[in-house]
Write a protein that holds these residues in place. Structure first.
Motif, PDB file in Angstrom:
ATOM      1  N   GLU A  56       2.269   1.848  -3.475  1.00 35.69           N
ATOM      2  CA  GLU A  56       1.260   2.391  -4.371  1.00 35.69           C
ATOM      3  C   GLU A  56       1.025   3.872  -4.111  1.00 35.69           C
ATOM      4  OE1 GLU A  56      -0.074   1.052  -6.909  1.00 35.69           O
ATOM      5  OE2 GLU A  56       0.922  -0.899  -6.643  1.00 35.69           O
ATOM      6  N   ARG A  57       1.039   4.261  -2.844  1.00 29.80           N
ATOM      7  CA  ARG A  57       0.848   5.679  -2.527  1.00 29.80           C
ATOM      8  C   ARG A  57       1.989   6.533  -3.085  1.00 29.80           C
ATOM      9  NH1 ARG A  57      -0.784   3.534   2.457  1.00 29.80           N
ATOM     10  NH2 ARG A  57       1.250   4.035   3.391  1.00 29.80           N
ATOM     11  N   VAL A  58       3.218   6.038  -2.950  1.00 28.86           N
ATOM     12  CA  VAL A  58       4.369   6.784  -3.480  1.00 28.86           C
ATOM     13  C   VAL A  58       4.264   6.933  -4.996  1.00 28.86           C
ATOM     14  CG1 VAL A  58       6.864   6.705  -3.811  1.00 28.86           C
ATOM     15  CG2 VAL A  58       5.894   6.156  -1.585  1.00 28.86           C
ATOM     16  N   LYS A  59       3.860   5.852  -5.670  1.00 24.28           N
ATOM     17  CA  LYS A  59       3.715   5.925  -7.124  1.00 24.28           C
ATOM     18  C   LYS A  59       2.644   6.938  -7.522  1.00 24.28           C
ATOM     19  CE  LYS A  59       5.304   1.263  -8.222  1.00 24.28           C
ATOM     20  NZ  LYS A  59       4.940  -0.053  -8.785  1.00 24.28           N
ATOM     21  N   ALA A  60       1.535   6.926  -6.787  1.00 26.76           N
ATOM     22  CA  ALA A  60       0.468   7.868  -7.094  1.00 26.76           C
ATOM     23  C   ALA A  60       0.924   9.310  -6.899  1.00 26.76           C
ATOM     24  CB  ALA A  60      -0.737   7.563  -6.202  1.00 26.76           C
ATOM     25  N   GLN A  61       1.659   9.559  -5.830  1.00 25.00           N
ATOM     26  CA  GLN A  61       2.165  10.919  -5.588  1.00 25.00           C
ATOM     27  C   GLN A  61       3.123  11.358  -6.680  1.00 25.00           C
ATOM     28  OE1 GLN A  61       3.843  10.879  -1.705  1.00 25.00           O
ATOM     29  NE2 GLN A  61       1.870  10.646  -0.629  1.00 25.00           N
ATOM     30  N   LYS A  62       3.972  10.454  -7.129  1.00 29.74           N
ATOM     31  CA  LYS A  62       4.929  10.794  -8.178  1.00 29.74           C
ATOM     32  C   LYS A  62       4.209  11.107  -9.487  1.00 29.74           C
ATOM     33  CE  LYS A  62       9.167   9.153 -10.314  1.00 29.74           C
ATOM     34  NZ  LYS A  62      10.141   8.044 -10.387  1.00 29.74           N
ATOM     35  N   ALA A  65       0.825  -1.206   0.000  1.00 30.60           N
ATOM     36  CA  ALA A  65       0.000   0.000   0.000  1.00 30.60           C
ATOM     37  C   ALA A  65       0.862   1.260   0.000  1.00 30.60           C
ATOM     38  CB  ALA A  65      -0.927  -0.013   1.215  1.00 30.60           C
ATOM     39  N   ALA A  66       1.931   1.247   0.784  1.00 25.82           N
ATOM     40  CA  ALA A  66       2.821   2.405   0.819  1.00 25.82           C
ATOM     41  C   ALA A  66       3.475   2.639  -0.538  1.00 25.82           C
ATOM     42  CB  ALA A  66       3.880   2.213   1.891  1.00 25.82           C
TER      43      ALA A  66
END
Length: 772
Positions: free
Chosen positions: A357-363, A354-355
């Protein structure tokens, strides 16, 4: 209180619940010692009470007192005290060393203590008579062990006796109190008996719990001398050993430090009775070897035990660390498993995934929100549209011409910005330079500006004319200064001959002659320049000096330009002189120096013929240390020379053809030779020896200075040659020049010129003497 000094409490604890026979050692077998004998005689009842306390603690089945038959009074006292007690008093023969623990057990019970064991292992306990007395005082009276009976014996005492001595009393105090007189031959003190005692190092040794005797024998009583010799293997030591050991072999191994062998031979069972050493005919101190070996074995054993304990501690620590590590890993693993179970039970994914995926979304969000320049964005959009169109049409390679144009445009803008920055920086530097200049520099800069303007006009009208040689290197200004100095020297010589020169230079009489001369020259130059600009706008292109970045070089160039301007103005008034041009310069420094020297000699001769002392006074400018001032002065001097030549008004100079300026060094040499030939012929025609007095200036050591001086001298020579009326010289010039050795070898020409200058100086000196 026994001989070995074992703690009584430790011995009692080791025999608890397993002691069947309690033995009291009253066999004081060693000679001289009577401490226990006297204690039993005087304190028999206290000794029996102490034995009863031991019986109460150990509860033995049998209690025996072993005493030698040489103590009848002590035996009687004990029997009387123990009449009502269950104690057996056993009298044994007096034989050394029957007082030893193991030997006494063997005599009384016929039992043997095992090797490496203790009496408690076979159900026995042995205590000393002194220990029983101390137990009674400690338990019944509550007194600690602070004193004991000590035997003072030996023939050095007046009266041997037994005394109560406090523990810690120095031996010397007892000797002083009880009539000790040291032996003259051998002053020796022994603590203990003659067999097992040891010699004291000094008399300040204290009394201890085991110090039952102080023996002070004379030399005859106990001979201290010992003469050890090799063992004869008589075996008397083995026969005398009460422990049934092999003293001879033990001594060999102890001496060679083979302590493992000593332990195999049961060295530990030796009681150090000294019987072996007493009977040894070789007088070998066997007991000393045994004691040393025992001490070394104990030390090594203690070190080995310490190392073993350290090893155990290390292994335990290592096991503990590994155990802790395993526990941590298990704990972490269990925690991770618990988290996974909790996530699965709650219906969510793994926390790490989950973490991520969150980093990818932010990028991805950051990429979409990043600002793009409008032009770049438009170009990218067009390129993408073309790519899509090309893909629809089936083209393999899309058209990237728009992107290429965009890149070219950006490069062009970058170049323009760079050029603008360079222009601005140059402008700032120029402004800063002009503001910091002083008035003199400002005047020079103005002259440079005017010269540039003239050059622009001349380039439009006369393209064929070449530029005058500029000051290509900074060292040329030094050459100009040197030429001015030489001119000044000549001027001073001329002033000595003619007084008319004083009226020409009134500024020299002032406080600052140099500054006045410079100011006057500048004023005259400005006036001439204004008239020249009005009359001759078609001035030659040679009047402008090339632009120089160095202010000093610019000053020199400006001065040269002004001089040439004046020359052009003069030519406008006298058109006959227009044909005179500059002689070719030589690129070879040596050749240029030779040509300069010849030209200077010719100029001096022409000036002498003209008989114009006013011109001589004006040939030199005031000496200046500043290169700029020197350049201005040089220009003023050249202008005066040209003015004087114009006043001569010699139309015959029209026939004089000017030599074109040449860049070839060989041609320059030829031209210099022609000038020298003309000068020689003119001197012969006029027959004026006074002209010889004019000397040539010394050659410059610097090639650059010499080149500049040569150029200046050639200009003067040409002007003087124009004044001369020698049209017929041209025909002879070529012949003399072709025969001149100087045209072939520059060095020979330089030598000839130097000889000529020396002759001229000599004539000038003679002339000066005549005038004086």
């Amino acid at each position: 209180m026994g001989g070995a000094g074992f703690p009584t409490a430790k011995k009692i604890q080791s025999g608890l619940q397993r002691t069947e026979i309690l033995i009291l050692n009253a066999a004081e077998c060693e000679p001289y010692i009577t401490a226990d004998d006297r204690l039993m005689q005087d304190f028999a009842q206290e000794v029996i009470e102490g034995i009863n306390i031991l019986k109460h603690v150990l509860k033995p089945k049998l209690t025996i007192i072993g005493i030698e038959d040489n103590k009848p009074e002590a035996i009687k006292a004990l029997e009387m005290a123990a009449a009502d007690e269950d104690i057996v008093i056993r009298v044994i023969p007096t034989k050394y060393p029957s007082g030893g623990e193991k030997q006494l057990i063997k005599i009384l019970t016929n039992l043997e203590v095992p090797v490496g064991g203790i009496p408690a292992d076979i159900g026995l306990m042995v205590q000393n008579i002194g220990s029983a007395y101390a137990i009674k005082r400690a338990v019944c009276n509550g007194e600690p062990l602070v004193e004991r009976v000590v035997t003072l014996t030996g023939k050095t005492f007046k009266k041997p006796r037994n005394v109560w001595a406090l523990i810690g009393t120095p031996v010397q105090a007892l000797l002083d109190e009880f009539g000790y007189k040291a032996d003259k031959k051998s002053q020796r003190l022994i603590m203990g008996g003659p067999m097992m005692g040891f010699t004291l190092p000094h008399a300040n040794v204290p009394i201890t719990k085991t110090a039952n005797c102080i023996l002070a024998p004379t030399f005859r009583e106990i001979d201290p001398r010992s003469h050890e010799i090799a063992c004869i293997r008589c075996s008397q030591c083995a026969e005398a050993c009460p422990a049934s050991l092999l003293p001879q072999q033990l001594q060999w191994y102890a001496k060679s430090q083979e302590y493992d062998k000593c332990e195999e031979l049961n060295l530990k069972d030796c009681i150090e009775c000294g019987a072996c050493a007493f009977v040894c005919p070789s007088e070998i101190p066997l007991v000393q070897y045994y004691r040393q070996a025992k001490a070394e074995i104990r030390t090594r054993k203690a070190e080995s035990e310490a190392a073993e304990r350290a090893k155990v501690r290390f292994e335990e620590k290592k096991a503990r660390l590994e155990r802790d590590k395993a526990e941590r890993e298990n704990r972490f693993k269990k925690a991770a498993d618990d988290r996974r179970k909790q996530m699965k039970s709650s219906g969510g994914d793994d926390a790490i995934a989950a973490a991520i995926e969150r980093v990818k979304a932010q990028k991805a969000g950051a990429d979409t929100t990043s600002e793009v320049k409008p032009a770049v964005a438009a170009a990218i959009a067009r390129a993408k549209a073309k790519q899509a169109e090309a893909a629809k049409q089936g083209q393999a390679e899309p058209d990237n011409s728009e992107m290429a144009k965009l890149r070219e445009e950006r490069k062009r803008q970058a170049r323009e910005r760079k050029a603008q920055k360079a222009t601005d920086s140059n402008a700032v530097e120029n402004d800063a330079g002009t503001t910091e200049q002083d008035p003199k520099k400002a005047a020079i800069a103005a002259a440079l500006a005017r010269a540039k303007a003239k050059k622009a006009a001349q380039q439009q009208t006369a393209k064929s004319a070449g530029d005058v040689e500029s000051n290509e290197q900074s060292a040329k200004r030094d050459a100009v200064a040197a030429a001015i100095a030489r001119a000044k020297a000549r001027k001073e010589a001329s002033q000595a001959e003619t007084s008319s020169s004083e009226s020409e230079s009134p500024a020299t009489e002032t406080g600052d002659a140099k500054k006045a001369a410079v100011a006057a020259a500048i004023a005259r130059a400005k006036a001439r320049k204004k008239s020249t600009q009005a009359e001759a706008p078609e001035v030659d292109s040679e009047t402008v000096a090339p632009e120089s970045d160095d202010p000093k070089k610019a000053a020199v160039a400006a001065a040269i330009a002004r001089a040439k301007a004046r020359k052009q103005a003069t030519q406008a008034e006298t058109p006959e002189v227009d044909s005179e041009t500059a002689a070719p310069e030589s690129d070879d420094p040596k050749k240029a120096a030779v040509a300069a020297a010849v030209a200077r000699a010719k100029a001096r001769k022409q000036a002498a013929q003209a008989d114009t002392p006013e011109a001589e006074s004006e040939t030199a400018a005031p000496e200046s240390d500043d290169p700029k001032k020197a350049a201005v002065a040089a220009a003023i001097a050249r202008a005066k020379a040209r003015k004087q030549a114009a006043q001569a008004d010699t139309p015959e100079a029209e026939s004089e053809a000017a030599t074109p300026e040449l860049d070839d060094p060989k041609k320059a040499i030829v031209a210099a030779a022609v000038a020298r030939a003309k000068a020689r012929k003119q001197a012969a025609q006029d027959d004026t020896p006074e002209a010889d007095s004019e000397t040539a200036a010394p050659e410059s050591d610097d090639p650059k200075q010499a080149a500049v001086a040569a150029a200046i001298a050639r200009a003067k020579a040409r002007k003087q040659a124009a004044q001369a009326e020698a049209p017929e010289v041209d025909s002879q010039t070529t012949a003399s020049d072709s025969n001149s050795p100087e045209t072939e070898d520059p060095k020979k020409a330089a030598v000839a010129a130097a000889i000529a200058r020396a002759k001229a100086r000599k004539l000038e000196q003679e002339k000066n003497k005549e005038n004086n």
